[in-house]
Design an enzyme around this catalytic site. Structure first.
Site, PDB file in Angstrom:
ATOM      1  N   ILE A   1       0.867  -1.184   0.000  1.00  0.00           N
ATOM      2  CA  ILE A   1       0.000   0.000   0.000  1.00  0.00           C
ATOM      3  C   ILE A   1       0.903   1.232   0.000  1.00  0.00           C
ATOM      4  CG2 ILE A   1      -1.823   1.239   1.228  1.00  0.00           C
ATOM      5  CD1 ILE A   1      -2.687  -1.507   2.386  1.00  0.00           C
TER       6      ILE A   1
ATOM      7  N   HIS B   1       9.113   2.873   0.896  1.00  0.00           N
ATOM      8  CA  HIS B   1       9.900   2.317  -0.212  1.00  0.00           C
ATOM      9  C   HIS B   1       9.045   1.370  -1.057  1.00  0.00           C
ATOM     10  CE1 HIS B   1      10.384   0.124   3.467  1.00  0.00           C
ATOM     11  NE2 HIS B   1      11.188  -0.783   3.005  1.00  0.00           N
TER      12      HIS B   1
HETATM   13  C1  DLZ Z   1       8.990  -3.127   5.314  1.00  0.00           C
HETATM   14  C2  DLZ Z   1       7.715  -3.284   4.546  1.00  0.00           C
HETATM   15  C3  DLZ Z   1       6.893  -2.163   4.314  1.00  0.00           C
HETATM   16  C4  DLZ Z   1       7.228  -0.811   4.830  1.00  0.00           C
HETATM   17  N1  DLZ Z   1       5.742  -2.287   3.644  1.00  0.00           N
HETATM   18  C5  DLZ Z   1       5.375  -3.510   3.156  1.00  0.00           C
HETATM   19  C6  DLZ Z   1       4.157  -3.658   2.435  1.00  0.00           C
HETATM   20  O1  DLZ Z   1       3.368  -2.741   2.231  1.00  0.00           O
HETATM   21  N2  DLZ Z   1       3.849  -4.917   1.968  1.00  0.00           N
HETATM   22  C7  DLZ Z   1       4.675  -5.995   2.175  1.00  0.00           C
HETATM   23  O2  DLZ Z   1       4.337  -7.105   1.721  1.00  0.00           O
HETATM   24  N3  DLZ Z   1       5.822  -5.858   2.846  1.00  0.00           N
HETATM   25  C8  DLZ Z   1       6.188  -4.658   3.350  1.00  0.00           C
HETATM   26  N4  DLZ Z   1       7.345  -4.520   4.061  1.00  0.00           N
HETATM   27  C9  DLZ Z   1       8.124  -5.731   4.387  1.00  0.00           C
HETATM   28  C10 DLZ Z   1       9.092  -6.165   3.289  1.00  0.00           C
HETATM   29  O3  DLZ Z   1       8.411  -6.796   2.219  1.00  0.00           O
HETATM   30  C11 DLZ Z   1      10.100  -7.188   3.881  1.00  0.00           C
HETATM   31  O4  DLZ Z   1       9.395  -8.244   4.490  1.00  0.00           O
HETATM   32  C12 DLZ Z   1      11.011  -6.555   4.906  1.00  0.00           C
HETATM   33  O5  DLZ Z   1      11.664  -5.427   4.379  1.00  0.00           O
HETATM   34  C13 DLZ Z   1      12.075  -7.570   5.420  1.00  0.00           C
HETATM   35  O6  DLZ Z   1      12.929  -7.977   4.340  1.00  0.00           O
END
Ligand code: DLZ
Length: 146
Positions: free
Chosen positions: A70, A76
């Site tokens: 989202i 990032h």
């Molecule tokens: C860190 C993170 C963030 C900020 N947002 C999401 C998201 O919106 N959807 C998602 O599936 N994962 C997010 N993550 C986690 C990263 O995918 C990952 O699991 C972490 O950076 C650890 O490698």
């Protein structure tokens, strides 16, 4: 037909709904629960690694990849979305196992909820249908080595 589902726990209020849609589509296509291998990963970033690992076992005909990013909640967003999409296609190319993209990239939670609602437009369902279609196609085409 044995199918793997890789589902991210991040934003699980959405990804669990995608998972329900995917399971329903597989069941309707005649894939039994015993033929579904479920792998949970922390977030979308980890989906390609797990998809590749399970594909390398040779046990599955396709991998359904489910996650939810989202934009507003993820500084990032672009990096993770791009790594996830590129990683999935690379994993599929490397293993020769079809992998479908049921990873939502939305501007808001509301948009994500719309795409994860039960019914034909559920993106988890669509990803499972795509995986079955590709697995069936690849089975018909063969690997050219026999
Ligand atoms: C860190 C993170 C963030 C900020 N947002 C999401 C998201 O919106 N959807 C998602 O599936 N994962 C997010 N993550 C986690 C990263 O995918 C990952 O699991 C972490 O950076 C650890 O490698």
């Amino acid at each position: 037909m044995r199918i793997a589902i890789v589902v991210a726990r991040f934003n699980d209020f959405i990804t669990e709904r995608l998972l329900e849609g995917a399971k329903a589509a597989l069941a309707e296509a005649g894939v039994t629960e015993d033929e579904v291998e479920l792998l949970r990963v922390p977030g979308a970033f980890e989906i390609p690694m797990a998809a590749q690992r399970v594909a390398e076992t040779g046990r599955v005909s396709a991998v359904v990849c489910l996650g939810c990013l989202i934009r507003g909640a993820t500084p990032h967003f672009e990096y993770i979305a791009s790594a996830c999409a590129q990683g999935i296609i690379a994993a599929s190319s490397m293993t020769g196992v079809p992998m479908s993209f049921g990873v939502l990239t939305t501007n808001s939670a509301e948009e994500a909820l719309e795409r994860a609602a039960p019914g034909p437009a559920n993106k988890g369902r669509e990803a499972a249908e795509a995986a079955i279609e590709m697995a069936t196609l690849f089975a018909r085409v063969g690997d050219g080595r026999s």
